[in-house]
Design an enzyme around this catalytic site. Structure first.
Site, PDB file in Angstrom:
ATOM      1  N   ARG A  46       0.763  -1.200  -0.091  1.00 31.95           N
ATOM      2  CA  ARG A  46       0.025   0.074  -0.141  1.00 31.95           C
ATOM      3  C   ARG A  46       0.868   1.118   0.071  1.00 31.95           C
ATOM      4  O   ARG A  46       1.450   1.627   1.121  1.00 31.95           O
ATOM      5  CB  ARG A  46      -0.773   0.037   1.251  1.00 31.95           C
ATOM      6  CG  ARG A  46      -2.006   1.192   1.148  1.00 31.95           C
ATOM      7  CD  ARG A  46      -2.462   1.127   2.671  1.00 31.95           C
ATOM      8  NE  ARG A  46      -1.710   2.062   3.493  1.00 31.95           N
ATOM      9  CZ  ARG A  46      -1.586   1.889   4.850  1.00 31.95           C
ATOM     10  NH1 ARG A  46      -2.375   1.079   5.431  1.00 31.95           N
ATOM     11  NH2 ARG A  46      -0.966   2.674   5.305  1.00 31.95           N
ATOM     12  N   HIS A  54      -3.734   4.651   4.577  1.00 32.29           N
ATOM     13  CA  HIS A  54      -4.800   3.603   4.794  1.00 32.29           C
ATOM     14  C   HIS A  54      -6.126   4.341   3.844  1.00 32.29           C
ATOM     15  O   HIS A  54      -6.644   3.835   3.311  1.00 32.29           O
ATOM     16  CB  HIS A  54      -5.126   3.183   5.969  1.00 32.29           C
ATOM     17  CG  HIS A  54      -6.418   2.702   6.153  1.00 32.29           C
ATOM     18  ND1 HIS A  54      -6.843   1.649   5.866  1.00 32.29           N
ATOM     19  CD2 HIS A  54      -7.453   3.196   7.112  1.00 32.29           C
ATOM     20  CE1 HIS A  54      -8.213   1.405   6.320  1.00 32.29           C
ATOM     21  NE2 HIS A  54      -8.648   2.485   6.883  1.00 32.29           N
ATOM     22  N   TYR A  79       4.480   6.015  11.318  1.00 33.54           N
ATOM     23  CA  TYR A  79       4.564   4.624  11.650  1.00 33.54           C
ATOM     24  C   TYR A  79       5.550   3.671  10.610  1.00 33.54           C
ATOM     25  O   TYR A  79       5.749   2.614  10.612  1.00 33.54           O
ATOM     26  CB  TYR A  79       3.222   3.887  11.846  1.00 33.54           C
ATOM     27  CG  TYR A  79       2.147   4.046  10.894  1.00 33.54           C
ATOM     28  CD1 TYR A  79       2.187   3.153   9.907  1.00 33.54           C
ATOM     29  CD2 TYR A  79       1.044   4.637  11.042  1.00 33.54           C
ATOM     30  CE1 TYR A  79       1.347   3.062   8.707  1.00 33.54           C
ATOM     31  CE2 TYR A  79       0.229   4.891   9.909  1.00 33.54           C
ATOM     32  CZ  TYR A  79       0.217   4.242   8.826  1.00 33.54           C
ATOM     33  OH  TYR A  79      -0.752   3.919   7.753  1.00 33.54           O
TER      34      TYR A  79
END
Lengths: 365, 336
Positions: free
Chosen positions: A256, A260, A269
């Site tokens: 990805r 998100h 992160y």
């Protein structure tokens, strides 16, 4: 134990754009020339749809958007392997699959603009309304496949979900039911390495594909950024299901590249080097390299593909900004198939409440 | 007319529904060869085949989730949840999928599921086998919730539930499964609405509202009250969603006094909804605040203690005394 490359990963197109032979090669032996160009066009267009929708969100036209950036090969390769009468049960990120199914672009963004609880009619494109509860749709796909088998049809149900979903009970229960009833269902897991901020290492201590054999379901790990390999393994799984061989599990190892959703901030992160590393395995770039090497990416072709992407993006934007506002009492629609006396009373009372403003000379409180 | 048990009445209704519509399939745990732990599906697998009476692996969420998928393809699944307390693993599929898919898909996908749930206590069972979870589902929009109290309603309304294009939670009072009653198998199903309560016993002084297993207890209480010169009107709700306020209002306008009874815990229960709505709708006809006679806000107790928890005839009569202002267990206690 987990890996993003290696011998157990089916790959037919290297990151350098070299087409390689392998046991799965025969499944896509027909994909050359115009068909390769078609896959390229699909991936460019869905990336453009994704970018346009992301831009619409940044401009305040959409409340949210879940980008698929980086997962184009997994979605187009598998999506283009499906037959019209197969039925897809997906999560919210499968807009590339929806594109393959023929979804209207405006239907892709109704939910994200907040205008309606869903977009397309599932029965028009044989794709269920995307599922937000993680993994719940895998059971729906399995049940649909059980019903298909009852009907004696040879259509296949395909469940799309992510690496995070594999921790859900529903996904594991779906595999139990699919195996016990030998349901014609394909579990297509896009392992994009991240479930919002949680790495796949938190979900599984083994390759995800390793789990399926424990349920009695054959599985395969495929390079999810290789459109040819994704198509090949999906074709094989579909053929197994159609011929009475039961369920299959595919782990498409991809990445990805974006957040998100547009509300997420991966810089909190994720190691930026990881993204750079994966950019080197970009699914569109590698197909472009192959096309170039084969003389299939002429100026005419790129012009045509880019024009198509521009056109689709323009349609998406136009559809988005011209969506009619929902009616005042639409919230009450379709809760039940037939009137429910208590809800009808609430609708009536709310309609009187709204009318009271008009009686008072208009305006709102 | 034939005499049959409550359980046989549901079995017969299921058989009729399966004969009538080849898209009706049953799925649940142990419902095949065994015929279900209560034998409600007795012989159905033998007669209709394992493809239509499906023994499911032990996963309630999957029973519901696969039923959703079957409904997507035009089937009418009837799911059996073996015991009330086993429904919670399926809660997500029921609340977030079954109940909402028609709304979510803007009416394009119907979810004509029937979810059969043996519910309630009074059978001396182990934990998780005597619960009354109906309020959770009454609170969930998109579901219809039914609870039948007698064989005739069970026979007719299970067929109505299956024929309904909305998802229906069908709560069967398991302690009544072996009670016999008259069933007219040729009854006009159209005369059984899924939204209507029924006045079981007409009365003038107090309206006593019950459903499921407590309907019989309420009727017994009404007979006992009559000996004391109190005329109790007993209403069997039958439909818990929607509630039939037309019938309830007509009764309370007449009696002015309302008692609601259920086995489920009091707080946030059906009694709260009935009391609040009736108070809103006919406040000036009420002679006393509505009274609830319910299970306590406790986990369902062990078998030897369940009689404390379950409303029985005497507790109902005590509630009748309270709503009538007669001497009762709480007399003299302020704010009861």
């Amino acid at each position: 134990m987990r890996s993003v490359s290696g011998e157990n990963l089916v790959q037919l197109l290297t990151p350098e754009g070299t087409r390689v032979a392998g046991p799965y090669g025969e499944w896509v032996a027909d994909i050359d020339g115009a068909r390769l160009q078609g896959l390229y066009e699909d991936m460019v267009v869905v990336r453009r749809v994704d970018q346009e929708a992301t831009a619409l969100q940044r401009q305040g036209e959409l409340a949210l958007w879940p980008p698929l950036l980086g997962q184009e090969a997994a979605q187009i390769g598998s999506g283009r392997a499906l037959r019209k009468d197969d039925f897809v049960f997906s999560s919210y990120r499968e807009n590339g699959v929806a594109y393959c199914r023929g979804a209207d672009y405006t239907d892709m963004i109704r939910v994200w603009r907040g205008n309606a609880p869903s977009g397309w009619n599932p029965y028009e494109i044989n794709m269920a309304t995307p599922q937000v509860i993680i993994g719940a749709q895998t059971l729906h796909a399995t049940g649909y496949a059980m019903a298909t088998k009852l009907d004696g049809a040879d259509a296949v149900a395909v469940a799309y979900f992510g690496d995070g979903a594999t921790s859900q009970g529903d996904v594991n229960e779906a595999m139990v039911f699919a195996a016990s009833f030998q349901a014609p269902v394909v579990f297509f897991c896009q392992n994009n390495q991240w479930a919002i901020s949680e790495p796949v290492t938190l979900q599984s201590q083994r390759d995800i594909a390793d789990r399926a054999p424990g349920f009695g379901i054959p599985s395969v790990r495929v390079d999810g950024n290789d459109v040819l390999a994704c198509m090949a393994v999906t074709r094989e799984a579909l053929e197994r299901a159609r011929s009475g061989g039961g369920p299959s599990f595919i782990e498409a190892v991809t990445y990805r590249m974006g957040p998100h959703t547009t509300a997420d901030d991966p810089t909190r992160y994720r190691d930026p080097n990881e993204l750079e590393d994966w950019k080197g395995r970009d699914p569109i770039d590698r197909l472009a390299k192959l096309l170039e090497a084969e003389g299939l990416l002429t100026g005419d072709v790129t012009d045509r593909v880019n024009a198509k992407a521009d056109e689709v993006a323009a349609q998406l934007r136009h559809g988005c900004v011209t969506l009619p506002e929902p009616g005042d009492l639409d919230v009450f629609n379709n809760v039940y198939t037939t009137p429910h006396s208590v809800l009808e009373r609430q609708r009536d009372h709310y309609s009187r409440y709204l009318a009271s403003f008009e009686a008072a000379g208009g305006g709102t409180r | 007319m034939s005499t049959m048990t409550f359980g046989r009445a549901i079995n017969t209704g299921l058989r009729r529904a399966m004969e009538h519509d080849s898209k009706v399939v049953l799925i649940g745990e142990d419902i095949g060869k065994l015929g279900g732990v209560f034998r409600i599906t007795d012989e159905l697998q033998k007669d209709f085949g394992a493809h239509r009476v499906i023994d499911a692996p032990l996963a309630e969420s999957a029973i519901l989730g696969t039923a959703v998928g079957m409904a997507y393809r035009g089937y009418r699944p009837v799911c059996e949840i073996q015991f009330d307390g086993f429904i919670y693993p399926a809660f997500n599929q029921i609340v977030s999928q079954v109940a909402k898919l028609h709304y979510r898909t803007q009416g394009r996908v119907k979810m004509p599921l029937t979810i059969r749930v043996p519910f309630g206590g009074g059978i001396g069972a182990a934990e998780h086998h005597s619960e009354s979870p109906e309020a959770y589902f009454m609170h969930t929009s998109g579901l219809r919730v039914i609870s039948v109290s007698n064989p005739q309603d069970a026979f007719a309304m299970i067929q109505q539930a299956i024929a309904c294009d909305d998802p229906v939670l069908f709560f069967e009072p398991k302690r009544r499964y072996h009670v016999k009653g008259e069933v007219d198998e040729e009854v006009d199903l159209g005369s059984f609405s899924l939204e209507q309560a029924r006045v079981e016993i007409a009365g003038e002084d107090v309206t006593l509202v019950a459903y499921g297993a407590l309907v019989q207890v309420a009727k017994d209480a009404a007979l006992a009250a009559r000996e004391e010169g109190i005329s109790v009107e007993v209403i069997d709700l039958r439909s818990l969603s929607p509630l039939d306020f037309a019938t309830l209002e007509a009764s309370v306008r007449k009696t002015g006094r309302l008692v609601i009874t259920h086995e489920a815990a009091m707080t946030g229960g059906l009694g709260a909804e009935v009391a609040a709505s009736i108070t809103e709708r006919c406040f000036y006809h009420l002679e006393h605040a509505p009274v609830r006679v319910t299970g306590f806000d406790i986990p369902y107790p062990p078998a030897k203690m369940e009689h404390h928890h379950l409303p029985d005839l005497d507790r109902m009569l005590d509630g009748v005394d309270r709503v009538l202002g007669r001497t009762n267990s709480l007399s003299g206690l302020e704010g009861n």
